[in-house]
Motif scaffolding. Structure first.
Motif, PDB file in Angstrom:
ATOM      1  N   GLU A 150       0.856  -1.187   0.000  1.00 49.53           N
ATOM      2  CA  GLU A 150       0.000   0.000   0.000  1.00 49.53           C
ATOM      3  C   GLU A 150       0.893   1.238   0.000  1.00 49.53           C
ATOM      4  O   GLU A 150       1.792   1.340   0.824  1.00 49.53           O
ATOM      5  N   PRO A 151       0.679   2.168  -0.920  1.00 49.64           N
ATOM      6  CA  PRO A 151       1.555   3.355  -0.922  1.00 49.64           C
ATOM      7  C   PRO A 151       1.304   4.200   0.314  1.00 49.64           C
ATOM      8  O   PRO A 151       0.174   4.309   0.791  1.00 49.64           O
ATOM      9  N   THR A 152       2.381   4.786   0.849  1.00 53.54           N
ATOM     10  CA  THR A 152       2.240   5.604   2.044  1.00 53.54           C
ATOM     11  C   THR A 152       2.140   7.078   1.698  1.00 53.54           C
ATOM     12  O   THR A 152       1.869   7.900   2.558  1.00 53.54           O
ATOM     13  N   ARG A 153       2.407   7.420   0.443  1.00 48.32           N
ATOM     14  CA  ARG A 153       2.244   8.818   0.034  1.00 48.32           C
ATOM     15  C   ARG A 153       1.860   8.836  -1.441  1.00 48.32           C
ATOM     16  O   ARG A 153       1.822   7.807  -2.099  1.00 48.32           O
ATOM     17  N   GLU A 154       1.592  10.039  -1.907  1.00 45.21           N
ATOM     18  CA  GLU A 154       1.238  10.209  -3.310  1.00 45.21           C
ATOM     19  C   GLU A 154       2.312   9.643  -4.225  1.00 45.21           C
ATOM     20  O   GLU A 154       3.490   9.695  -3.898  1.00 45.21           O
ATOM     21  N   ARG A 155       1.903   9.186  -5.406  1.00 47.89           N
ATOM     22  CA  ARG A 155       2.879   8.831  -6.439  1.00 47.89           C
ATOM     23  C   ARG A 155       3.208  10.107  -7.204  1.00 47.89           C
ATOM     24  O   ARG A 155       2.395  10.599  -7.970  1.00 47.89           O
ATOM     25  N   LEU A 156       4.412  10.619  -6.947  1.00 45.50           N
ATOM     26  CA  LEU A 156       4.763  11.925  -7.510  1.00 45.50           C
ATOM     27  C   LEU A 156       5.270  11.783  -8.940  1.00 45.50           C
ATOM     28  O   LEU A 156       5.737  10.727  -9.360  1.00 45.50           O
ATOM     29  N   GLN A 157       5.169  12.882  -9.666  1.00 49.13           N
ATOM     30  CA  GLN A 157       5.492  12.885 -11.082  1.00 49.13           C
ATOM     31  C   GLN A 157       5.848  14.314 -11.463  1.00 49.13           C
ATOM     32  O   GLN A 157       5.226  15.252 -10.983  1.00 49.13           O
ATOM     33  N   THR A 158       6.845  14.467 -12.329  1.00 51.66           N
ATOM     34  CA  THR A 158       7.207  15.828 -12.744  1.00 51.66           C
ATOM     35  C   THR A 158       6.166  16.367 -13.718  1.00 51.66           C
ATOM     36  O   THR A 158       5.408  15.601 -14.322  1.00 51.66           O
ATOM     37  N   ALA A 159       6.165  17.675 -13.874  1.00 48.00           N
ATOM     38  CA  ALA A 159       5.209  18.292 -14.796  1.00 48.00           C
ATOM     39  C   ALA A 159       5.438  17.794 -16.214  1.00 48.00           C
ATOM     40  O   ALA A 159       4.497  17.603 -16.979  1.00 48.00           O
ATOM     41  N   GLU A 160       6.705  17.563 -16.586  1.00 46.92           N
ATOM     42  CA  GLU A 160       7.002  17.088 -17.942  1.00 46.92           C
ATOM     43  C   GLU A 160       6.449  15.673 -18.135  1.00 46.92           C
ATOM     44  O   GLU A 160       5.898  15.352 -19.185  1.00 46.92           O
ATOM     45  N   ASP A 161       6.622  14.834 -17.107  1.00 45.61           N
ATOM     46  CA  ASP A 161       6.100  13.469 -17.207  1.00 45.61           C
ATOM     47  C   ASP A 161       4.583  13.473 -17.337  1.00 45.61           C
ATOM     48  O   ASP A 161       3.996  12.658 -18.044  1.00 45.61           O
ATOM     49  N   ARG A 162       3.952  14.403 -16.644  1.00 45.72           N
ATOM     50  CA  ARG A 162       2.492  14.492 -16.724  1.00 45.72           C
ATOM     51  C   ARG A 162       2.061  14.984 -18.114  1.00 45.72           C
ATOM     52  O   ARG A 162       1.079  14.515 -18.672  1.00 45.72           O
ATOM     53  N   GLU A 163       2.850  15.918 -18.657  1.00 41.82           N
ATOM     54  CA  GLU A 163       2.523  16.504 -19.946  1.00 41.82           C
ATOM     55  C   GLU A 163       2.563  15.451 -21.059  1.00 41.82           C
ATOM     56  O   GLU A 163       1.810  15.538 -22.042  1.00 41.82           O
ATOM     57  N   ARG A 164       3.403  14.426 -20.872  1.00 37.01           N
ATOM     58  CA  ARG A 164       3.622  13.426 -21.910  1.00 37.01           C
ATOM     59  C   ARG A 164       2.314  12.773 -22.377  1.00 37.01           C
ATOM     60  O   ARG A 164       2.155  12.467 -23.549  1.00 37.01           O
ATOM     61  N   PHE A 165       1.396  12.537 -21.439  1.00 36.74           N
ATOM     62  CA  PHE A 165       0.157  11.840 -21.808  1.00 36.74           C
ATOM     63  C   PHE A 165      -1.069  12.704 -21.532  1.00 36.74           C
ATOM     64  O   PHE A 165      -2.194  12.201 -21.480  1.00 36.74           O
ATOM     65  N   ASP A 166      -0.835  14.028 -21.400  1.00 35.93           N
ATOM     66  CA  ASP A 166      -1.942  14.913 -21.023  1.00 35.93           C
ATOM     67  C   ASP A 166      -3.117  14.817 -21.995  1.00 35.93           C
ATOM     68  O   ASP A 166      -4.279  14.748 -21.595  1.00 35.93           O
ATOM     69  N   ASP A 167      -2.787  14.801 -23.299  1.00 43.91           N
ATOM     70  CA  ASP A 167      -3.838  14.825 -24.317  1.00 43.91           C
ATOM     71  C   ASP A 167      -4.810  13.652 -24.161  1.00 43.91           C
ATOM     72  O   ASP A 167      -6.020  13.811 -24.284  1.00 43.91           O
ATOM     73  N   THR A 168      -4.266  12.461 -23.875  1.00 44.28           N
ATOM     74  CA  THR A 168      -5.123  11.283 -23.863  1.00 44.28           C
ATOM     75  C   THR A 168      -5.881  11.118 -22.545  1.00 44.28           C
ATOM     76  O   THR A 168      -6.702  10.210 -22.420  1.00 44.28           O
ATOM     77  N   THR A 169      -5.613  11.993 -21.550  1.00 45.64           N
ATOM     78  CA  THR A 169      -6.433  11.908 -20.332  1.00 45.64           C
ATOM     79  C   THR A 169      -7.802  12.531 -20.544  1.00 45.64           C
ATOM     80  O   THR A 169      -8.671  12.400 -19.698  1.00 45.64           O
TER      81      THR A 169
END
Lengths: 259, 160
Positions: A150-169
């Motif tokens: 069980e994760p104990t904190r958020e799964r963090l991600q950089t803004a660039e990593d998030r941007e990579r698949f932003d369109d398909t969300t």
């Protein structure tokens, strides 16, 4: 209906005789109707409506269902372009009825409204979405991690990593893309743009660890390689997702992974 | 506010004069586009990817090969009127043109056959139609490739 200055006492919503420049125009809605309990054939039925051209096709369908013919059957939930229930083929193009204004689709001619293609019509504008959702489920559209704790904190991600698949969300699973795809129309075995878009959303997510499995699933005979880049899906997407580009990125990932 | 033209035939309320009841249920509509037990098992090979890549790569090579071929055969040095048995014999005396033509034959045939295979996959709806069309396609392809290869390798300029 949409104009608050109009007298609501006129229940039918027709223009008042006194109004010199009434916003209402007469449009013909040509609806593809099908009732399997009455006839095996689908037929076109014309409805003439007085409607404000700034209203949407969904409003016109509501007018028909509420005031003219209660047997008209169609799906809609939120009616504001988010739930993805009311994708239909309007004037030959897949669109959301709740995001299509009458004035934008040439109301001088009859406006045709059909169910989306490639899926079995159940009644009028309602189709069986099950094959569509089956393809969606097949690509495992959920986060998969190898770490079973069980994760104990958020799964963090950089803004660039998030941007990579932003369109398909942005996908709302309305099936406008998949049911506009000529390859899907043939036998319905092709995964379809929507399933690939939702696989793309996780394949390129840095937090997900099952990208390899999803790529393997889409390497199938009926996977990404059946895409003919006709761009029907990109044109049809009511959310403006660059669907064909997403499919091409999955193809590229499959090729570069092997060589 | 709204008028409708007379209710189209075949559409109407189910209440009342319905054709069907408990004893005569409406025909069940089979969903034709479902993944069922009868649906062919999914493939996990790389054939489709290889075919897709081959189409792109062979296409690039064929642009050079075919345009060069057309230029030599139809434009340069007197155009199409120069072509005869002697012209072909003279060209195939060189291994370079043998390899050129062999490559063009194989790539063009496989490229075209694979293209037609995808067309059959996209347009033929019944499994039997697909089977026959593809069988015909593969037979014709193999026959043409083998015959062409045989001619290139066994060409005899002194044939009577």
């Amino acid at each position: 209906m949409a104009t608050p200055t109009l007298d609501k006492a006129d229940a039918a919503g027709a223009p008042e005789p006194g109004f010199a420049d009434s916003p209402y125009i007469t449009v013909t809605l040509r609806v593809r109707r099908f009732n399997p309990e009455v006839s095996a054939e689908a037929v076109w039925e014309d409805f003439q409506l007085e409607i404000d051209p700034k209203e949407r096709v969904l409003d016109a369908l509501h007018k028909i269902k509420w005031d003219v013919d209660g047997t008209l059957t169609f799906r809609r939930s939120c009616a504001h372009g988010i739930c993805g229930s009311d994708a239909m083929r309007i004037n030959g193009k897949n669109r959301l009825a709740c995001k299509t204004l009458i004035k934008d689709i040439n109301p001088a001619k009859p406006i045709t409204v059909e169910p989306i293609k490639g899926l079995t019509v159940l009644k009028d504008l309602v189709v069986d979405m099950e094959p569509f959702f089956q393809a969606y489920r097949d690509v495992m559209p959920f986060l998969i991690t190898k770490d079973t704790n069980e994760p104990t904190r958020e799964r963090l991600q950089t803004a660039e990593d998030r941007e990579r698949f932003d369109d398909t969300t942005k996908c709302i699973l309305c099936a406008a893309c998949t049911s506009s795809c000529p390859v899907f129309w043939n036998d319905g075995q092709y995964f379809g743009p929507a399933a690939i878009v939702n696989a793309h959303r996780f394949i390129f997510d840095s937090r997900d660890e099952a990208g390899e499995q999803r790529l393997e699933i889409l390497n199938d005979k009926d996977g990404v390689w059946r895409c003919r880049t006709t761009f029907n899906c990109t044109d049809a997407c009511p959310r403006g997702i660059e669907v064909t580009k997403a499919i091409q990125e999955v193809k590229r990932a499959l090729i570069t992974r092997r060589f | 506010m709204a008028t409708t033209e007379s209710t189209a035939a075949g559409v109407g309320p189910v209440e009342g004069g319905s054709l069907y009841d408990v004893d005569h249920p409406a025909p069940f509509i089979e969903a034709p586009r479902k993944r069922t037990k009868k649906t062919p098992k999914s493939t996990r090979g790389n054939f489709e990817m290889a075919a897709w890549l081959f189409m792109r790569l062979s296409g690039v090579v064929l642009v050079v090969l075919v345009l060069g071929h057309l230029l030599i055969q139809l434009v340069l040095d007197g155009g199409v009127s120069k072509i005869g048995f002697a012209f072909v014999a003279g060209r195939w005396a060189s291994p370079f043109w043998q390899v050129w033509d062999l490559l063009m034959l194989w790539l063009a045939m496989l490229h075209g056959a694979n293209g037609l295979r995808t067309v059959v996959n996209d347009y033929a709806e019944r499994a039997n139609t697909r089977l026959w069309l593809k069988g015909l396609l593969y037979t014709a392809t193999v026959f043409t490739i083998l015959l062409g290869t045989l001619v290139i390798f066994t060409f005899d300029p002194n044939i009577r």
